[in-house]
Design a protein around this motif. Structure first.
Motif, short mmCIF file in Angstrom:
data_model
loop_
_atom_site.label_atom_id
_atom_site.label_comp_id
_atom_site.label_asym_id
_atom_site.label_seq_id
_atom_site.Cartn_x
_atom_site.Cartn_y
_atom_site.Cartn_z
N LEU A 137 0.84 -1.15 -0.10
CA LEU A 137 0.05 -0.15 0.03
C LEU A 137 0.85 1.24 0.01
O LEU A 137 0.55 2.26 -0.78
CB LEU A 137 -0.87 0.00 1.15
CG LEU A 137 -2.11 -1.08 1.10
CD1 LEU A 137 -2.57 -1.25 2.59
CD2 LEU A 137 -3.16 -0.51 0.04
N LEU A 138 1.94 1.12 0.78
CA LEU A 138 2.64 2.40 0.87
C LEU A 138 3.32 2.59 -0.51
O LEU A 138 3.70 3.71 -1.10
CB LEU A 138 3.86 2.21 1.73
CG LEU A 138 3.55 2.37 3.33
CD1 LEU A 138 4.64 1.97 4.24
CD2 LEU A 138 3.20 3.63 3.46
N ARG A 140 2.24 1.75 -3.45
CA ARG A 140 1.23 2.51 -4.26
C ARG A 140 0.96 3.96 -4.19
O ARG A 140 0.08 4.59 -4.87
CB ARG A 140 -0.05 1.73 -3.95
CG ARG A 140 -0.03 0.24 -4.58
CD ARG A 140 -1.39 -0.40 -4.38
NE ARG A 140 -1.30 -1.86 -4.30
CZ ARG A 140 -2.31 -2.48 -3.85
NH1 ARG A 140 -3.33 -2.16 -3.31
NH2 ARG A 140 -2.12 -3.96 -3.73
N HIS A 142 0.27 5.39 -0.76
CA HIS A 142 -0.24 5.84 0.26
C HIS A 142 0.49 6.65 1.37
O HIS A 142 1.91 6.02 1.37
CB HIS A 142 -1.32 4.76 0.92
CG HIS A 142 -2.31 4.58 0.13
ND1 HIS A 142 -3.45 5.15 -0.09
CD2 HIS A 142 -2.47 3.15 -0.52
CE1 HIS A 142 -4.26 4.41 -1.15
NE2 HIS A 142 -3.62 3.14 -1.12
N SER A 143 0.26 7.50 2.33
CA SER A 143 1.12 8.01 3.07
C SER A 143 1.18 7.17 4.52
O SER A 143 2.43 7.29 4.95
CB SER A 143 0.43 9.55 3.44
OG SER A 143 0.54 10.30 2.25
N VAL A 145 0.09 3.55 6.53
CA VAL A 145 -0.75 2.58 6.68
C VAL A 145 -0.50 1.92 7.91
O VAL A 145 0.66 1.49 8.51
CB VAL A 145 -0.15 1.63 5.45
CG1 VAL A 145 -1.08 0.18 5.69
CG2 VAL A 145 -0.29 2.21 4.24
N ASN A 193 5.31 6.80 4.71
CA ASN A 193 6.21 7.47 3.66
C ASN A 193 7.10 8.36 4.51
O ASN A 193 6.44 9.18 5.09
CB ASN A 193 5.15 8.09 2.73
CG ASN A 193 6.21 8.95 1.54
OD1 ASN A 193 6.82 9.80 2.12
ND2 ASN A 193 6.24 8.51 0.42
N HIS A 224 -2.51 14.16 4.00
CA HIS A 224 -1.96 12.71 3.90
C HIS A 224 -3.03 11.68 4.01
O HIS A 224 -3.82 12.13 5.33
CB HIS A 224 -0.82 12.59 4.60
CG HIS A 224 0.34 13.54 4.30
ND1 HIS A 224 1.22 13.48 3.16
CD2 HIS A 224 1.22 14.33 5.01
CE1 HIS A 224 1.99 14.28 3.05
NE2 HIS A 224 1.98 14.66 4.07
N ASP A 225 -3.14 10.74 3.44
CA ASP A 225 -4.32 9.56 3.82
C ASP A 225 -3.75 8.74 4.57
O ASP A 225 -2.34 8.43 4.85
CB ASP A 225 -4.52 9.03 2.47
CG ASP A 225 -3.53 8.25 1.75
OD1 ASP A 225 -2.34 8.48 1.92
OD2 ASP A 225 -3.89 7.29 1.11
N ILE A 227 -4.32 4.66 5.92
CA ILE A 227 -5.22 3.36 5.61
C ILE A 227 -4.93 2.42 6.67
O ILE A 227 -3.88 2.19 7.30
CB ILE A 227 -4.57 2.78 4.14
CG1 ILE A 227 -4.46 3.78 3.13
CG2 ILE A 227 -5.29 1.43 3.65
CD1 ILE A 227 -6.18 4.26 2.42
#
Length: 262
Positions: A137-138, A140, A142-143, A145, A193, A224-225, A227
């Motif tokens: 996920l990182l 891809r 995403h900031s 997880v 990240n 930032h998101d 997840i």
């Protein structure tokens, strides 16, 4: 497979030599992934967690390192780390004289230059195999997880005692004031990240167990998101968290975080 040494193993380094290593650990070779383990008096639970973690990382394609941040332990935690210095994955020991898990994690992140950085608990309550899904996920984009015991598909392999479950419910209710869209802010398995988390880490001040809420809130405020990934989590005896000692402080910190958002 890396086998944890027995506790009867002779100490391999004098205290002064270990302290020198803790200073050197502040300047580390950049890697793809740096995994931080904050510790305070963890000589009993740490060996198995380090052995399992290093063995797992050694079988991955990322260039990795483990950073143990010692929060002024007075037991043999530092000697435990020294027994793994010949592991195929780099391991560093750095100190943090400012007390609190939040302070230790902050020190580890702020001294990291890795592309991805995160932290796990010394008890190994979250299976290290979760890292594969987290890293995917990182990568891809995403900031952040984070492992979650409350996301769909998660379950408890070993439940917490009733008092801890009640305290967790209270904490989650208050954390929801700051993080309404996050089901579980407190699972000790979070990865980021590197650039994103270093952008906000210096703004964080909470040293206690509410630091996760402050950090995640800061990331979200900066766009930032976050997840959540479900995990099979196990309660492991020996936590340093005390409901009586740390509970009130955590509630106070959560109120402070919520007020700071206004």
């Amino acid at each position: 497979m890396i086998v944890p040494p027995h506790f009867s193993t002779l100490r391999t380094r004098r205290r002064g030599e270990q302290q020198a290593d803790m200073t050197v650990g502040l300047s580390r070779t950049p890697v793809d992934l740096e995994l931080i383990v904050p510790v305070f008096n963890e000589e009993r639970r740490l060996p198995q967690t380090l052995a399992t973690t290093l063995d797992h990382l050694n079988r991955q394609r990322w260039k990795s390192a483990v950073v143990v941040v010692d929060n002024d332990s007075v037991d043999g935690t530092d000697e435990v780390v020294s027994r793994f210095t010949d592991a195929p994955v780099a391991i560093h020991l750095i100190g943090c004289s400012e007390h609190g898990k939040g302070a230790a994690v902050r020190r580890g992140i702020s001294t990291s230059s890795a592309q991805y950085v995160g932290f796990i608990d010394a008890d190994g309550a979250t299976p290290i195999g979760t890292l594969g899904r987290v890293m995917a996920l990182l990568e891809r984009g995403h900031s952040a997880v984070i492992a979650s015991r409350r996301a769909p598909g998660a379950h408890y392999r070993v439940e917490q005692p009733p008092a801890r479950r009640l305290g967790g419910w209270v904490f989650r209710s208050l954390a929801g004031l700051t993080l309404p869209d996050i089901a579980d802010s407190q699972c000790g398995f979070k990865f980021f990240n590197g650039d994103a988390v270093r952008q906000v880490i210096d703004q964080c001040r909470i040293n206690g167990f509410a630091f996760d809420v402050e950090l995640l809130g800061a990331l979200i405020r900066h766009g930032h998101d976050v997840i959540e990934v479900p995990v099979a989590w196990s309660d492991v005896p020996g936590s340093t968290f005390s409901i009586r000692r740390d509970g009130l402080r955590s509630v106070t910190d959560l109120a402070r975080i919520a007020l700071d958002r206004r």
